[in-house]
Design a protein around this motif. Structure first.
Motif, PDB file in Angstrom:
ATOM      1  N   THR A 136      10.890   8.094   6.717  1.00 55.19           N
ATOM      2  CA  THR A 136      11.736   7.550   5.132  1.00 55.19           C
ATOM      3  C   THR A 136      11.422   9.444   4.662  1.00 55.19           C
ATOM      4  O   THR A 136      10.884   9.173   3.260  1.00 55.19           O
ATOM      5  CB  THR A 136      12.282   6.705   4.493  1.00 55.19           C
ATOM      6  OG1 THR A 136      12.365   6.015   5.123  1.00 55.19           O
ATOM      7  CG2 THR A 136      13.076   7.046   3.070  1.00 55.19           C
ATOM      8  N   TRP A 138      13.558  11.593   3.872  1.00 59.48           N
ATOM      9  CA  TRP A 138      14.701  12.133   2.126  1.00 59.48           C
ATOM     10  C   TRP A 138      13.976  12.306   1.127  1.00 59.48           C
ATOM     11  O   TRP A 138      13.999  13.449   0.755  1.00 59.48           O
ATOM     12  CB  TRP A 138      15.615  11.240   2.977  1.00 59.48           C
ATOM     13  CG  TRP A 138      16.518  11.528   4.415  1.00 59.48           C
ATOM     14  CD1 TRP A 138      16.553  10.897   4.610  1.00 59.48           C
ATOM     15  CD2 TRP A 138      16.566  12.734   4.703  1.00 59.48           C
ATOM     16  NE1 TRP A 138      16.896  10.895   6.467  1.00 59.48           N
ATOM     17  CE2 TRP A 138      17.127  12.446   5.754  1.00 59.48           C
ATOM     18  CE3 TRP A 138      16.973  13.798   3.910  1.00 59.48           C
ATOM     19  CZ2 TRP A 138      17.334  12.520   6.825  1.00 59.48           C
ATOM     20  CZ3 TRP A 138      17.788  14.615   5.232  1.00 59.48           C
ATOM     21  CH2 TRP A 138      17.973  14.251   6.199  1.00 59.48           C
ATOM     22  N   PRO A 139      13.097  11.650   0.393  1.00 58.96           N
ATOM     23  CA  PRO A 139      12.503  11.671  -0.919  1.00 58.96           C
ATOM     24  C   PRO A 139      12.333  13.069  -1.124  1.00 58.96           C
ATOM     25  O   PRO A 139      12.377  13.692  -2.094  1.00 58.96           O
ATOM     26  CB  PRO A 139      12.463  10.922  -1.527  1.00 58.96           C
ATOM     27  CG  PRO A 139      12.717   9.654  -0.920  1.00 58.96           C
ATOM     28  CD  PRO A 139      12.803  10.245   1.137  1.00 58.96           C
ATOM     29  N   PHE A 171      13.977   9.676  -6.011  1.00 56.48           N
ATOM     30  CA  PHE A 171      14.296   9.640  -4.466  1.00 56.48           C
ATOM     31  C   PHE A 171      13.692   8.636  -4.334  1.00 56.48           C
ATOM     32  O   PHE A 171      14.530   7.745  -4.001  1.00 56.48           O
ATOM     33  CB  PHE A 171      14.493  10.529  -4.272  1.00 56.48           C
ATOM     34  CG  PHE A 171      15.738  11.511  -4.770  1.00 56.48           C
ATOM     35  CD1 PHE A 171      16.822  11.479  -4.814  1.00 56.48           C
ATOM     36  CD2 PHE A 171      15.346  12.933  -5.107  1.00 56.48           C
ATOM     37  CE1 PHE A 171      17.569  12.912  -5.367  1.00 56.48           C
ATOM     38  CE2 PHE A 171      16.585  14.141  -5.023  1.00 56.48           C
ATOM     39  CZ  PHE A 171      17.736  13.797  -5.615  1.00 56.48           C
ATOM     40  N   THR A 172      13.191   8.291  -4.387  1.00 60.40           N
ATOM     41  CA  THR A 172      11.888   7.528  -3.383  1.00 60.40           C
ATOM     42  C   THR A 172      12.701   5.828  -4.047  1.00 60.40           C
ATOM     43  O   THR A 172      12.235   5.337  -3.547  1.00 60.40           O
ATOM     44  CB  THR A 172       9.920   7.520  -3.897  1.00 60.40           C
ATOM     45  OG1 THR A 172      10.364   7.335  -5.158  1.00 60.40           O
ATOM     46  CG2 THR A 172       9.789   8.136  -3.457  1.00 60.40           C
ATOM     47  N   TRP A 175      15.879   5.547  -3.034  1.00 58.51           N
ATOM     48  CA  TRP A 175      15.968   5.064  -1.367  1.00 58.51           C
ATOM     49  C   TRP A 175      15.204   3.991  -1.362  1.00 58.51           C
ATOM     50  O   TRP A 175      14.810   2.716   0.026  1.00 58.51           O
ATOM     51  CB  TRP A 175      15.265   6.018  -0.850  1.00 58.51           C
ATOM     52  CG  TRP A 175      15.878   7.000   0.277  1.00 58.51           C
ATOM     53  CD1 TRP A 175      15.773   6.154   1.802  1.00 58.51           C
ATOM     54  CD2 TRP A 175      16.837   7.403  -0.102  1.00 58.51           C
ATOM     55  NE1 TRP A 175      16.962   7.335   1.934  1.00 58.51           N
ATOM     56  CE2 TRP A 175      17.421   8.506   1.431  1.00 58.51           C
ATOM     57  CE3 TRP A 175      16.673   8.691  -1.263  1.00 58.51           C
ATOM     58  CZ2 TRP A 175      18.456   8.731   1.427  1.00 58.51           C
ATOM     59  CZ3 TRP A 175      18.452   9.778  -0.859  1.00 58.51           C
ATOM     60  CH2 TRP A 175      18.593  10.085  -0.048  1.00 58.51           C
ATOM     61  N   MET A 177      12.175   2.874  -1.311  1.00 57.31           N
ATOM     62  CA  MET A 177      11.152   2.630  -1.104  1.00 57.31           C
ATOM     63  C   MET A 177      10.261   2.249  -1.267  1.00 57.31           C
ATOM     64  O   MET A 177      10.172   1.288  -2.682  1.00 57.31           O
ATOM     65  CB  MET A 177      10.240   4.266  -0.874  1.00 57.31           C
ATOM     66  CG  MET A 177      10.996   4.941  -0.420  1.00 57.31           C
ATOM     67  SD  MET A 177       9.628   7.004  -0.134  1.00 57.31           S
ATOM     68  CE  MET A 177       8.188   6.485   1.112  1.00 57.31           C
ATOM     69  N   SER A 182       6.990   4.477  -5.135  1.00 54.90           N
ATOM     70  CA  SER A 182       7.730   4.953  -5.622  1.00 54.90           C
ATOM     71  C   SER A 182       6.529   5.167  -7.188  1.00 54.90           C
ATOM     72  O   SER A 182       6.607   6.072  -7.408  1.00 54.90           O
ATOM     73  CB  SER A 182       8.436   4.016  -6.157  1.00 54.90           C
ATOM     74  OG  SER A 182       9.195   3.770  -5.118  1.00 54.90           O
TER      75      SER A 182
END
Length: 213
Positions: A136, A138-139, A171-172, A175, A177, A182
């Motif tokens: 993951t 993406w963040p 974003f974490t 998403w 996470m 986070s």
């Protein structure tokens, strides 16, 4: 009762040792002063005597150019990210991996080898966030895109750095996470804000330098 107490003691001892080892491993991994070493062995210069006096990629770029700045930034990202990845081979607890990442950034910001005077932790934080969950990223990627967009629009690296880090932290959460990741990302964004306090002061005074196009 005695057997139960002994088991509890051993369990607590293992937990404490795990925290200590992860913290120490993260700190030592992040404390490699990349910018300082590159400037010293490539240019024979002490990067702390130039520009802002910082050992990070931005100041390396002022002395050595964009290519070296990118190289230092990539290495700083990897030293944080790979510390988390390596730790994940031995522990699976999210809190321990978050601790490893936080300590890697602390090692970059306050390296024992340079009298605890290091960088501002931007690239290392991005690397840590990217490797919190290897599947993951993406963040961190989206945070990096925010960094690039803000930098191109404002021409201020400091503004872009803080915007990118806080965006990555948010974003974490978006998403979904694990919460230790986070909250670690949010803490690191706040830590970088503290490290950028002189930049923030210059921004308020209108004296912060812009990057060249």
């Amino acid at each position: 009762n005695r057997l139960g107490f002994c088991r509890l003691y051993l369990f607590v001892r293992v937990i404490i040792m795990s925290f200590i080892l992860c913290a120490l491993f993260g700190y030592l991994s992040g404390s490699c002063p990349t910018g300082f070493l590159v400037a010293k062995y490539v240019c024979g210069a002490d990067i702390r005597a130039y520009g802002s006096g910082n050992i990070g990629a931005t100041n390396v770029g002022r002395l050595m150019g964009k290519k070296w700045a990118v190289a230092v930034a990539v290495f700083d990202m990897l030293k944080g990210g790979l510390a988390v990845l390596a730790a994940s081979c031995f522990v699976q607890q999210h809190a321990l991996l978050a601790l490893t990442g936080v300590c890697a950034v602390l090692g970059h910001n306050y390296p024992v080898w340079l009298g605890f005077k290091g960088g501002k932790g931007v690239a290392t934080t991005f690397g840590v966030i990217a490797f919190f969950d290897f599947f993951t990223p993406w963040p961190a990627i989206l945070g990096g895109l925010v960094w690039y967009a803000v930098m191109r629009f404002t021409k201020y690296v400091s503004v872009a750095s803080l915007a990118g880090l806080f965006a990555a932290a948010l974003f974490t959460f978006a998403w979904g996470m694990p919460k230790p990741y986070s909250f670690a990302a949010l803490f690191l964004a706040c830590l970088s804000s503290w490290r950028h306090r002189s930049n923030i002061d210059r921004l308020m005074k209108g004296t912060e330098a812009k990057v060249k196009s």
